[in-house]
Design a protein around this motif. Structure first.
Motif, PDB file in Angstrom:
ATOM      1  N   ARG A  17       0.833  -1.212   0.000  1.00  0.00           N
ATOM      2  CA  ARG A  17       0.000   0.000   0.000  1.00  0.00           C
ATOM      3  C   ARG A  17       0.866   1.260   0.000  1.00  0.00           C
ATOM      4  O   ARG A  17       0.556   2.230  -0.692  1.00  0.00           O
ATOM      5  CB  ARG A  17      -0.952  -0.014   1.196  1.00  0.00           C
ATOM      6  N   TYR A  18       1.940   1.264   0.773  1.00  0.00           N
ATOM      7  CA  TYR A  18       2.837   2.420   0.822  1.00  0.00           C
ATOM      8  C   TYR A  18       3.433   2.689  -0.567  1.00  0.00           C
ATOM      9  O   TYR A  18       3.475   3.832  -1.024  1.00  0.00           O
ATOM     10  CB  TYR A  18       3.945   2.178   1.850  1.00  0.00           C
ATOM     11  N   PHE A  44      13.507   5.664  -0.449  1.00  0.00           N
ATOM     12  CA  PHE A  44      13.974   4.334  -0.816  1.00  0.00           C
ATOM     13  C   PHE A  44      13.522   3.335   0.243  1.00  0.00           C
ATOM     14  O   PHE A  44      13.407   3.679   1.415  1.00  0.00           O
ATOM     15  CB  PHE A  44      15.508   4.306  -0.890  1.00  0.00           C
ATOM     16  N   LEU A  45      13.306   2.099  -0.168  1.00  0.00           N
ATOM     17  CA  LEU A  45      12.915   1.032   0.762  1.00  0.00           C
ATOM     18  C   LEU A  45      14.027   0.008   0.852  1.00  0.00           C
ATOM     19  O   LEU A  45      14.467  -0.542  -0.158  1.00  0.00           O
ATOM     20  CB  LEU A  45      11.631   0.349   0.288  1.00  0.00           C
ATOM     21  N   ARG A  46      14.490  -0.262   2.055  1.00  0.00           N
ATOM     22  CA  ARG A  46      15.495  -1.288   2.319  1.00  0.00           C
ATOM     23  C   ARG A  46      14.781  -2.515   2.871  1.00  0.00           C
ATOM     24  O   ARG A  46      14.163  -2.470   3.941  1.00  0.00           O
ATOM     25  CB  ARG A  46      16.530  -0.775   3.334  1.00  0.00           C
ATOM     26  N   MET A  86       1.440   3.600   8.751  1.00  0.00           N
ATOM     27  CA  MET A  86       2.222   2.526   8.134  1.00  0.00           C
ATOM     28  C   MET A  86       3.677   2.539   8.586  1.00  0.00           C
ATOM     29  O   MET A  86       4.389   1.550   8.448  1.00  0.00           O
ATOM     30  CB  MET A  86       2.196   2.679   6.605  1.00  0.00           C
ATOM     31  N   GLN A  87       4.107   3.670   9.118  1.00  0.00           N
ATOM     32  CA  GLN A  87       5.511   3.848   9.487  1.00  0.00           C
ATOM     33  C   GLN A  87       5.756   3.455  10.936  1.00  0.00           C
ATOM     34  O   GLN A  87       4.854   3.496  11.775  1.00  0.00           O
ATOM     35  CB  GLN A  87       5.919   5.301   9.257  1.00  0.00           C
ATOM     36  N   ARG A  88       6.991   3.082  11.212  1.00  0.00           N
ATOM     37  CA  ARG A  88       7.413   2.696  12.555  1.00  0.00           C
ATOM     38  C   ARG A  88       8.627   3.534  12.940  1.00  0.00           C
ATOM     39  O   ARG A  88       9.745   3.222  12.532  1.00  0.00           O
ATOM     40  CB  ARG A  88       7.763   1.201  12.608  1.00  0.00           C
TER      41      ARG A  88
END
Length: 109
Positions: A17-18, A44-46, A86-88
């Motif tokens: 979804r993100y 960016f997504l790690r 959605m974030q932590r």
């Protein structure tokens, strides 16, 4: 110009979804980002750690005022209501920060 790097976690159930939301960011959100002096903004997504790394360049003259203006924008608030759950946030970030700011240790043009 000020370079800014930030990091935050992403909930495992929110990855798809993100990415979908960021594939078509609302035009009003993009206009606000631009109006607040932010350029060259990337996230960016790690994986597999599920860490989001954001980088942008700030070209304005009053970062705190521009960030406050962004936070006051109703459309941006609506966007954040979708994305923030959605974030932590990471431990050890500065008080009041959602994304942890990373200090720059090297740069070359």
């Amino acid at each position: 110009m000020q370079r800014v790097a930030q990091i935050v976690g992403l909930a495992p159930e929110a990855v798809t979804r993100y990415q979908e939301l960021h594939a078509s960011v609302w035009p009003d959100v993009l206009r606000t980002i631009h109006a607040c002096g932010i350029r060259n903004y990337s996230i960016f997504l790690r994986e597999p750690e599920l860490l989001l790394f954001a980088y942008f360049e700030y070209i304005g003259e009053d970062y705190e005022a521009d960030q406050a203006a962004m936070a006051a924008d109703p459309v941006t608030q609506e966007w954040w209501q979708l994305t923030m759950p959605m974030q932590r946030p990471l431990e050890g970030r500065a008080e009041g920060d959602w994304w942890a700011v990373l200090p720059e240790v090297f740069h070359v043009d």
